[in-house]
Design an enzyme around this catalytic site. Structure first.
Site, PDB file in Angstrom:
ATOM      1  CB  ALA A  32      -0.660  -0.009   1.213  1.00 47.56           C
ATOM      2  CB  SER A  33       1.674   3.954   1.112  1.00 47.28           C
ATOM      3  OG  SER A  33      -0.146   4.400   0.793  1.00 47.28           O
ATOM      4  CG  MET A  34       7.542   3.497  -1.455  1.00 44.35           C
ATOM      5  SD  MET A  34       8.539   4.464  -0.601  1.00 44.35           S
ATOM      6  CE  MET A  34       9.671   4.914  -1.787  1.00 44.35           C
ATOM      7  CD  GLN A  43      -2.339   7.133  -0.331  1.00 40.46           C
ATOM      8  OE1 GLN A  43      -2.762   7.492  -0.663  1.00 40.46           O
ATOM      9  NE2 GLN A  43      -1.978   5.818  -0.585  1.00 40.46           N
TER      10      GLN A  43
END
Length: 450
Positions: free
Chosen positions: A265-267, A419
């Site tokens: 997730a995200s990066m 996010q």
């Protein structure tokens, strides 16, 4: 380098710190683990009552106190033989310890060798490991060999393997594998509350690890982050092949290496896409990734100003002064620069911006991905604009066809619109494992039907 001011992410839900989107988000991140053992609501509310907005020291003190209290409960329960209570309290103590160091990941200056970071990382790990024997799965600690370069000596990356208990395994006895990679600021102990706890209950073996620039590997071994994460996960997969063979030979357990998926997730979503270029990965879940880190890092800086800098008309020193002034005025920016300073080992904002250019999916990289991919975006993201990032990722996967690429773009917080799906871990697991079941041909039937 920050998210957009006045981000409306919390416009429709309760704010713990009115007007402070960053602190609200990070508090909700902790609270999101409550259904899975990482937080108790009363302990949570007590802690945040003692926190002053944008004050990392009151944040650290509040969560350290909560961690100590939970650890005492755990030790008392263990002494009485109540392993369930001990497990729950050790998990909370680990979770709160992680949180305690989060806002002060660096010192008051850009000192990447902050002496407070390593003890927090070690304590987070130690408390979590005290809970492992009492989880409702077969949780194992592993060391994964990793060579930073072809000619360097191998170091070990710490990892966990969560093997489903016999009653949760799939009928054919084969165990599909989910490789869960972290991102910029998570530790693998925190990852447990998302996909590992949900995966082993559904018959999946879930593997987490910390690579260069992450968690205790950064703080204890001094390995900095790298953009070509497929090199890291490639070595994890090499290790997995040997590990699976040993399990089969010694214990009769079959990790199904024809059904390996990756999630982040995200990066970590960017990393998952990089990992999916390896043909051994048969499915990819990229949760709220960025497409190009440079675009993210410079989106709130004047294009003309950035063009003047990259063209040599504005000096690095000027960039450093401008961003430094912003850091003085904005705690979130100060924290973000501190985090990137830590995981890249770079102390100058201008050098940090240049490093961001290396973290990109441009140039046709995603054409190398041939497995089915699930991509999500967050309509109320604190960081990434869905058109600039999610849709560019999805567009670059058009070679997969509509049947092998899936897009999920929720807009409201309760639908997964924040996010990394903060606040909606149950929902993201419903989506994620539904996708994986479909790709891997897992058929689930109600017990009454069997």
């Amino acid at each position: 380098m920050t998210g957009p001011p006045g981000n409306p992410a919390f416009a429709t839900i309760h704010e713990f710190f009115p007007g402070n989107t960053f602190y609200n988000f990070e508090c909700l991140r902790i609270l999101s683990t409550a259904p899975y053992g990482g937080c108790d609501p009363a302990e949570f509310l007590t802690a945040i009552a003692a926190i002053k907005p944008s004050d990392p020291e009151t944040w650290a003190t509040a969560w350290s106190h909560a961690a100590s209290q939970a650890e005492r409960i755990a030790e008392d329960a263990l002494a009485r033989g109540d392993t369930l209570a001990a497990r729950d309290a050790f998990l909370r103590a680990s979770s709160y310890t992680r949180a305690s160091g989060y806002m002060r990941i660096n010192g008051p200056t850009l000192d990447r060798h902050d002496p407070r970071a390593l003890p927090v990382a070690r304590k987070t790990q130690a408390l979590f490991r005290k809970a492992l024997p009492f989880l409702d799965c077969d949780a194992r600690i592993v060391d994964i060999p990793y060579r930073p370069t072809q000619y360097s000596k191998p170091v070990s990356l710490p990892g966990y393997v969560y093997i489903p208990s016999p009653q949760n395994r799939l009928p054919d006895g084969k165990i599909p594998v989910l490789l869960n990679t972290g991102g910029a600021d998570s530790v693998q102990e925190e990852l447990y509350y998302i996909h590992p706890q949900a995966g082993h209950a559904r018959g999946y073996a879930v593997i987490t690890f910390e690579g260069p620039g992450q968690g205790i590997v950064l703080r204890e071994k001094g390995l900095y982050m790298r953009p070509d994460w497929e090199v890291v996960t490639g070595q994890v997969l090499d290790w997995l092949e040997g590990y699976a063979a040993t399990l089969q030979q010694e214990e009769g357990l079959t990790l199904d290496l024809s059904r390996i998926a990756v999630v982040g997730a995200s990066m970590g979503g960017y990393y998952a896409l990089r990992a999916a270029s390896d043909p051994r990965i048969k499915a990819c879940l990229s949760i709220d990734p960025f497409y190009d880190m440079w675009d993210f890092g410079t989106r709130h800086i004047s294009g003309l100003f950035m063009a003047a800098w990259t063209g040599g008309w504005v000096s690095d020193a000027t960039i450093d002064r401008v961003i430094g002034a912003g850091m003085y005025l904005n705690f979130q920016l100060r924290w973000e620069v501190g985090v990137t300073t830590a995981f890249w080992g770079i102390e100058s904002p201008s050098r940090i911006l240049r490093e961001m250019k290396r973290y990109s999916l441009q140039g046709g990289f995603l054409a190398r991905v041939q497995c089915p991919v699930f991509v999500s975006g967050a309509g109320k993201s604190l960081y990434f604009d869905t058109e600039e990032h999610t849709m560019r990722v999805f567009g670059d996967l058009k070679h997969l066809g509509e049947r092998r690429r899936t897009l999920w773009m929720p807009s409201r917080p309760e639908e997964g619109g924040l996010q990394a799906k903060i606040g909606a871990f149950g929902l993201v697991n419903t989506k994620a494992f539904g996708f994986l079941d479909g790709v891997f041909g897992v058929k689930r039937v109600l017990e009454a039907e069997t």
